[in-house]
Design a protein around this motif. Structure first.
Motif, PDB file in Angstrom:
ATOM      1  N   HIS A 100       0.775  -1.487   0.151  1.00  0.00           N
ATOM      2  CA  HIS A 100       0.133  -0.068   0.022  1.00  0.00           C
ATOM      3  C   HIS A 100       0.690   1.602  -0.029  1.00  0.00           C
ATOM      4  O   HIS A 100       1.698   1.360   0.514  1.00  0.00           O
ATOM      5  CB  HIS A 100      -0.855   0.229   1.414  1.00  0.00           C
ATOM      6  CG  HIS A 100      -2.270   0.861   0.814  1.00  0.00           C
ATOM      7  ND1 HIS A 100      -3.226   0.842   0.305  1.00  0.00           N
ATOM      8  CD2 HIS A 100      -2.030   2.393   1.633  1.00  0.00           C
ATOM      9  CE1 HIS A 100      -3.796   2.004   0.622  1.00  0.00           C
ATOM     10  NE2 HIS A 100      -3.243   2.767   1.046  1.00  0.00           N
ATOM     11  N   ASP A 109       1.141  -7.998   0.314  1.00  0.00           N
ATOM     12  CA  ASP A 109      -0.631  -6.520   0.440  1.00  0.00           C
ATOM     13  C   ASP A 109      -1.594  -6.744   1.466  1.00  0.00           C
ATOM     14  O   ASP A 109      -2.992  -6.936   0.522  1.00  0.00           O
ATOM     15  CB  ASP A 109      -1.052  -7.596  -0.725  1.00  0.00           C
ATOM     16  CG  ASP A 109      -1.270  -9.034  -0.580  1.00  0.00           C
ATOM     17  OD1 ASP A 109      -0.888  -9.473   0.508  1.00  0.00           O
ATOM     18  OD2 ASP A 109      -1.139  -9.508  -1.859  1.00  0.00           O
ATOM     19  N   SER A 116      -3.694  -3.668   2.091  1.00  0.00           N
ATOM     20  CA  SER A 116      -4.727  -3.524   0.729  1.00  0.00           C
ATOM     21  C   SER A 116      -5.513  -4.122   0.594  1.00  0.00           C
ATOM     22  O   SER A 116      -7.036  -3.096   0.286  1.00  0.00           O
ATOM     23  CB  SER A 116      -3.599  -3.614  -0.323  1.00  0.00           C
ATOM     24  OG  SER A 116      -2.197  -3.213  -0.504  1.00  0.00           O
TER      25      SER A 116
END
Length: 692
Positions: free
Chosen positions: A353, A422, A425
């Motif tokens: 992110h 991830d 995110s």
């Protein structure tokens, strides 16, 4: 803090009352045991000479009662035909149906002793036999005022060696059970006319067997108790009529044998003894009902859960939301996390992110946590803010961190957690929907290749692949955003009242508050975190006590939401499910296990063992269903029976302890877990390309 009684008055009164109750029950049990071990009633040692028995006299006897469906109809047939009989009753059945015993005695029929448990092991030792017979006799005394002399063993155990149908002396070795019978003051009653009605499905067959065997003896053995006695009930009037037609006279056992059916002892009606039988008998009957009810309840809800979750899992998965481009604040509350905190920070800093800040809230650590945080901050370009506060608990630390967070989306992780690059995110993407207030990530256990680690990995995997996935489909009915990885909308948290110290589980408390304020709560299995789990049984028990006690606090805190249609997920799914499976089921498991143990000890294990096998199959199916999502973990399947046994014992103990703490008002403290550095080692392995 919910349940806490600062005065401790509740604790004092409850423990005093419980102690007095135990003393009373032990006293009653002691009276019963003492009376059981009184000297046996003397019985004249003689056998009935064959020539004294009238050829045309015969006795009807019934075993295994009293039974609510068959004993009274049989009694009605006997009354209609004007025929006496003898009933050999089982002690535990009399405790459940005392009124039937009284009716049989009032009708003038004789009552004999058929042991308390009807176990094949009643002749295992003289003391076991004595306990079985005297306990049963005391029950009969309490119900009829009479003390039976006649005894018939279950399954006619050891009676095959008897040379007469009335056993008052033998030529067998002293250690033979038939000698114990006479030494204890009883008369054994065999039966040479045994048609084995318990194994027959045809009235005619039973009739023919009885009539054809009357020449072999004078005592007929039938059954009024057991699973199915309709054939006996239907054949009985025809048997009586036929034997009458053949000139037989139906008499009592005492008439046929010349021995009184009941002992004449002056002190048999001891009030204390009868009181102990009455109280303990009632307690036994109620506990037996509880055991059966608990077993049925847990089995039914377990199967229902498997079916419902299986159906829900067939529903299509929610669509993956679009990427979120706003900033994210990562909160890491820490207390003595020096061994792992650097790796935790590094894993968060490695997030894919784009806009991330890390806020570490040191909750009064006494180790090198601060140095580890500052060193980690120096090795990353991601902003890392270090905040120090005096020790006040995780809820207060997260409150401080939330106040300092610059972004609307906040991800909270523990100081011993490694998150996938991830993960942030995936979590953040759900906040494109303004209705979403919180998102749970998927937690995986760092096992350290130990049996306790494997057990916890099974638990984490199954609970998330089944429960969280299924409940996410049910309108986001997620009960807890895990402390290891979860995302929150800052304004939603503030609207719900923020992190509360009312309970021991601030994350679960806040999750339920989100539901109570009608924010959506969801789950993203792609947002993965790896967390260090307790490596010792002691640490595991402390952690689970905190979770269980906290869950109980949450159930109590939000009890007023039950049945409230304004909060359907909380009212009709989360709270009932938590009450049944997080609290009631673990509490009932020892009762079920106790039932199985009792069944094994009393040789009535067939049905309980079948039920136990069904439990095991349901458990295996449930766990296999959960592990299928991660095929490499199917290797855990052989461990499941052992894992479930350990968890059954541990969680049942913890649940009971939590309930006692809640009732007493004892304060539960959260003891900090000893960290082993497993999360740090796991992070190093992953980043050096080693197998995890």
């Amino acid at each position: 803090m919910i349940f806490y009684d600062r005065t401790q008055h509740r604790k004092y009164f409850i423990r005093t009352g419980a102690g007095l109750l135990v003393v009373v029950l032990l006293g009653l049990f002691g009276i019963l045991i003492r009376s059981i071990h009184d000297e046996p009633i003397p019985v004249s040692a003689h056998s009935v000479p064959e020539e004294t028995a009238h050829d045309k006299q015969i006795v009807l006897t019934f075993d295994d009662g009293p039974h609510p469906d068959y004993t009274l109809p049989i009694l009605a047939v006997l009354e209609e035909k004007g025929v006496p009989a003898a009933f050999f009753f089982i002690g535990k059945e009399m405790l459940e149906h005392p009124d039937i015993v009284k009716k049989v005695y009032a009708a003038g029929h004789e009552i004999g002793n058929h042991t308390f448990s009807h176990s094949q092991n009643v002749h295992q030792s003289k003391e076991r036999m004595r306990f079985e017979l005297e306990t049963t006799n005391h029950i009969i005394e309490q119900l009829t005022g009479k003390r039976p002399r006649f005894y018939r063993s279950p399954y006619l155990l050891d009676f095959a060696g008897a040379q007469t149908e009335f056993i008052t002396n033998t030529n067998l070795p002293p250690e033979h059970p038939l000698n114990w019978i006479t030494e204890l003051g009883y008369v054994g009653v065999s039966a040479y006319i045994d048609p084995q009605d318990w194994d027959l499905q045809n009235t005619g067959t039973l009739f023919n067997r009885v009539i054809s065997r009357t020449e072999h003896g004078s005592v007929i053995l039938l059954h009024d108790g057991g699973v199915q006695r309709q054939v006996t009930l239907e054949a009985l009037p025809f048997i009586i009529d036929e034997l009458h037609a053949q000139g037989y006279e139906f008499v009592s056992l005492s008439t046929l044998s010349g021995i009184d059916a009941y002992a004449t002892v002056s002190n048999i009606n001891s009030n204390a003894s009868n009181l102990s039988v009455s109280v303990l008998g009632t307690l036994y009957a109620r506990l037996l009902q509880l055991f059966v009810g608990a077993t049925a309840f847990v089995l039914i809800v377990s199967i229902a859960r498997l079916v419902v979750i299986g159906v829900v899992r067939l529903a299509p998965c929610p669509r993956k939301p679009a990427a979120y481009h706003g900033g994210v604040s990562v909160l890491i509350p820490a207390y003595n996390e020096a061994s792992n905190i650097a790796a935790t920070i590094a894993s968060a800093a490695a997030s894919t992110h784009e806009r991330v800040e890390i806020v570490v809230i040191d909750d009064g650590s006494t180790d090198a946590t601060k140095a580890a945080v500052l060193a980690a901050a120096a090795h990353t370009t991601t902003p890392v803010h270090y905040l120090y506060k005096s020790n006040g608990g995780k809820a207060s630390a997260l409150t401080v961190g939330l106040d300092k967070a610059r972004h609307e989306v906040v991800v909270a992780i523990d100081g011993d957690t490694i998150i996938h690059p991830d993960a942030i995110s995936h979590l953040a993407s759900h906040f494109n929907d303004p209705r979403v207030g919180a998102v749970a990530g998927r937690v995986s256990a760092i096992t350290n290749r130990s049996w306790l680690g494997w057990f916890q990995d099974i638990e984490y995997t199954v609970s998330q692949n089944i429960e969280k996935t299924a409940f996410n489909t049910l309108y986001g009915s997620i009960s807890v955003i895990p402390g290891a990885i979860g995302a929150w909308r800052k304004q939603a948290v503030l609207a719900a009242g923020g992190y509360s110290d009312d309970t021991q589980v601030e994350d679960q408390d806040l999750t339920l508050a989100m539901h109570a304020h009608n924010f959506r709560v969801t789950y993203d299995r792609c947002a993965v975190a790896y967390t260090e789990v307790p490596s010792t049984v002691s640490a595991f028990m402390k952690q689970r006590f905190r979770w269980m006690f906290g869950t109980l606090q949450c159930l109590w805190k939000y009890k007023h939401k039950l049945g409230n249609p304004r909060h359907p997920q909380l009212s009709f799914i989360i709270l009932p499910y938590g009450l049944i499976f997080s609290f009631l089921t673990p509490l009932l498991i020892p009762i079920i296990d106790g039932t199985l143990l009792y069944a094994i000890l009393t040789d009535t294990w067939e049905l309980p063992m079948q039920v136990a096998a069904i439990f095991l199959l349901v458990d295996l199916a449930y766990h296999a269903f959960g592990l299928m999502r991660e095929p490499r973990k199917l290797a855990y399947l052989p461990l499941i029976p052992v894992q479930r046994l350990f968890y059954r014992l541990a969680l049942s103990f913890i649940t009971l302890k939590s309930l006692l703490y809640a009732i007493e008002g004892t304060r539960a403290y959260w003891a900090a877990q000893l960290r082993t550095g497993a999360a740090h080692a796991f992070f190093v392995q992953r980043n050096t390309g080693s197998n995890s």
